[in-house]
Write a protein that holds these residues in place. Structure first.
Motif, PDB file in Angstrom:
ATOM      1  N   ASN A 161    -111.795 -29.813   2.602  1.00  0.00           N
ATOM      2  CA  ASN A 161    -113.091 -29.171   2.827  1.00  0.00           C
ATOM      3  C   ASN A 161    -113.909 -29.011   1.547  1.00  0.00           C
ATOM      4  O   ASN A 161    -114.998 -28.439   1.580  1.00  0.00           O
ATOM      5  N   ARG A 162    -113.368 -29.458   0.431  1.00  0.00           N
ATOM      6  CA  ARG A 162    -114.033 -29.309  -0.857  1.00  0.00           C
ATOM      7  C   ARG A 162    -114.166 -30.669  -1.542  1.00  0.00           C
ATOM      8  O   ARG A 162    -113.319 -31.544  -1.397  1.00  0.00           O
ATOM      9  N   ALA A 163    -115.234 -30.826  -2.307  1.00  0.00           N
ATOM     10  CA  ALA A 163    -115.430 -32.005  -3.154  1.00  0.00           C
ATOM     11  C   ALA A 163    -115.776 -31.521  -4.558  1.00  0.00           C
ATOM     12  O   ALA A 163    -116.208 -30.382  -4.745  1.00  0.00           O
ATOM     13  N   ARG A 164    -115.564 -32.383  -5.534  1.00  0.00           N
ATOM     14  CA  ARG A 164    -115.874 -32.021  -6.920  1.00  0.00           C
ATOM     15  C   ARG A 164    -116.978 -32.932  -7.451  1.00  0.00           C
ATOM     16  O   ARG A 164    -116.868 -34.155  -7.389  1.00  0.00           O
ATOM     17  N   ILE A 165    -118.041 -32.317  -7.939  1.00  0.00           N
ATOM     18  CA  ILE A 165    -119.125 -33.053  -8.589  1.00  0.00           C
ATOM     19  C   ILE A 165    -119.004 -32.833 -10.093  1.00  0.00           C
ATOM     20  O   ILE A 165    -118.926 -31.693 -10.556  1.00  0.00           O
ATOM     21  N   THR A 166    -118.962 -33.916 -10.834  1.00  0.00           N
ATOM     22  CA  THR A 166    -118.878 -33.843 -12.293  1.00  0.00           C
ATOM     23  C   THR A 166    -120.174 -34.373 -12.882  1.00  0.00           C
ATOM     24  O   THR A 166    -120.553 -35.518 -12.624  1.00  0.00           O
ATOM     25  N   LEU A 167    -120.853 -33.522 -13.642  1.00  0.00           N
ATOM     26  CA  LEU A 167    -122.127 -33.899 -14.256  1.00  0.00           C
ATOM     27  C   LEU A 167    -122.002 -33.849 -15.771  1.00  0.00           C
ATOM     28  O   LEU A 167    -121.408 -32.920 -16.319  1.00  0.00           O
ATOM     29  N   VAL A 168    -122.559 -34.834 -16.426  1.00  0.00           N
ATOM     30  CA  VAL A 168    -122.693 -34.817 -17.882  1.00  0.00           C
ATOM     31  C   VAL A 168    -124.182 -34.683 -18.181  1.00  0.00           C
ATOM     32  O   VAL A 168    -124.979 -35.529 -17.774  1.00  0.00           O
ATOM     33  N   ILE A 169    -124.550 -33.592 -18.848  1.00  0.00           N
ATOM     34  CA  ILE A 169    -125.958 -33.364 -19.173  1.00  0.00           C
ATOM     35  C   ILE A 169    -126.104 -33.145 -20.671  1.00  0.00           C
ATOM     36  O   ILE A 169    -125.150 -32.738 -21.345  1.00  0.00           O
ATOM     37  N   GLU A 170    -127.286 -33.416 -21.179  1.00  0.00           N
ATOM     38  CA  GLU A 170    -127.595 -33.176 -22.590  1.00  0.00           C
ATOM     39  C   GLU A 170    -128.862 -32.339 -22.659  1.00  0.00           C
ATOM     40  O   GLU A 170    -129.951 -32.820 -22.325  1.00  0.00           O
ATOM     41  N   LEU A 216    -120.249 -30.449 -16.743  1.00  0.00           N
ATOM     42  CA  LEU A 216    -120.223 -29.388 -15.743  1.00  0.00           C
ATOM     43  C   LEU A 216    -119.429 -29.876 -14.538  1.00  0.00           C
ATOM     44  O   LEU A 216    -119.671 -30.976 -14.033  1.00  0.00           O
ATOM     45  N   SER A 217    -118.477 -29.066 -14.104  1.00  0.00           N
ATOM     46  CA  SER A 217    -117.679 -29.393 -12.930  1.00  0.00           C
ATOM     47  C   SER A 217    -118.033 -28.407 -11.826  1.00  0.00           C
ATOM     48  O   SER A 217    -117.864 -27.194 -11.985  1.00  0.00           O
ATOM     49  N   ALA A 218    -118.548 -28.921 -10.718  1.00  0.00           N
ATOM     50  CA  ALA A 218    -118.973 -28.073  -9.606  1.00  0.00           C
ATOM     51  C   ALA A 218    -118.098 -28.346  -8.390  1.00  0.00           C
ATOM     52  O   ALA A 218    -117.990 -29.490  -7.938  1.00  0.00           O
ATOM     53  N   LEU A 219    -117.477 -27.293  -7.891  1.00  0.00           N
ATOM     54  CA  LEU A 219    -116.716 -27.393  -6.650  1.00  0.00           C
ATOM     55  C   LEU A 219    -117.673 -27.082  -5.509  1.00  0.00           C
ATOM     56  O   LEU A 219    -118.330 -26.031  -5.515  1.00  0.00           O
ATOM     57  N   VAL A 220    -117.787 -27.998  -4.550  1.00  0.00           N
ATOM     58  CA  VAL A 220    -118.792 -27.856  -3.494  1.00  0.00           C
ATOM     59  C   VAL A 220    -118.159 -28.075  -2.129  1.00  0.00           C
ATOM     60  O   VAL A 220    -117.055 -28.620  -2.010  1.00  0.00           O
TER      61      VAL A 220
END
Length: 219
Positions: free
Chosen positions: A84-93, A47-51
């Motif tokens: 003004n933006r950061a990217r959070i990258t999550l790997v979930i199962e 999941l890639s979240a722009l925050v």
């Protein structure tokens, strides 16, 4: 006559001889279907979240996933082309319902601009620093080069190598370096982007076009 009927009615296998059912019973005495009770299939997704790039965002995301007990494999955060933006990258199962729930809950957070589930063929990279015993530095360097890595620190007692690539590649490299005696390891987690021209975050910041410089006309 009635005695004969009663004796025939009692005929049959002893309870201990009756075939046992594979179904168990819950505390209320209701039979449980093993198929219905089986754990649902899970899959690993990115999941890639722009925050918003502001203090406390990462803590809010981590707190959300902790409360909901989502299974996080890795979590990374970094800058984007917009300050003004950061990217959070999550790997979930998780099972599919859990994945959809994770995306919905993440999207509800105020600092989150957009959430994207990346396709299976997305470009994914991890980085690992592996510190090993320095008795055989030349062999350590040769092995690092086999995995496309390099030594980034070398001393009399230890050598630290840097390896980048897929999660599977780094796992294999760690197994290979065990022959030298691993002192310690640190891994970054997954960073990922979609392939080709497709944007990872559809609602993300657009790359600014370079300003054209006017050439003064000749007098």
């Amino acid at each position: 006559m009635s005695d004969d009927i009663d004796s025939k009615a009692l005929e049959g296998p002893h309870p201990s001889e009756r075939p046992e059912t594979s179904r168990r019973r819950n505390p209320q005495g209701i039979r449980i279907d093993p198929d219905a009770e089986a754990e649902p299939d899970t899959r690993q997704v990115v999941l890639s979240a722009l925050v918003a790039h502001e203090p406390g965002v990462l803590a809010n995301v981590a707190s959300l996933f902790s409360r909901r007990q989502f299974n996080i494999e890795s979590l990374t955060v970094g800058a984007t082309t917009d300050e003004n933006r950061a990217r959070i990258t999550l790997v979930i199962e998780e099972p599919d319902p859990g994945i959809e729930q994770a995306k919905k809950q993440l999207q509800k957070l105020v600092p989150v601009v957009s959430v994207t589930e990346l396709p299976a063929d997305a470009t994914r990279r991890d980085l690992a620093l592996i510190k090993v015993d320095g008795t055989h530095p030349d062999q350590v360097q040769s092995l690092a080069e086999m995995y496309g890595g390099q030594a980034v620190d070398a001393g009399q007692e230890t050598v630290t190598v840097e390896i980048t690539g897929s999660e599977q590649k780094i796992d294999a490299a760690i197994d290979a370096f065990e022959r030298f005696g691993i002192v310690e390891i640190v891994r970054t987690g997954t960073a990922a982007l979609t392939r080709g021209a497709e944007r990872t975050a559809p609602n993300g910041p657009q790359i600014a076009e370079p300003e054209s410089k006017e050439v003064p006309a000749d007098d």
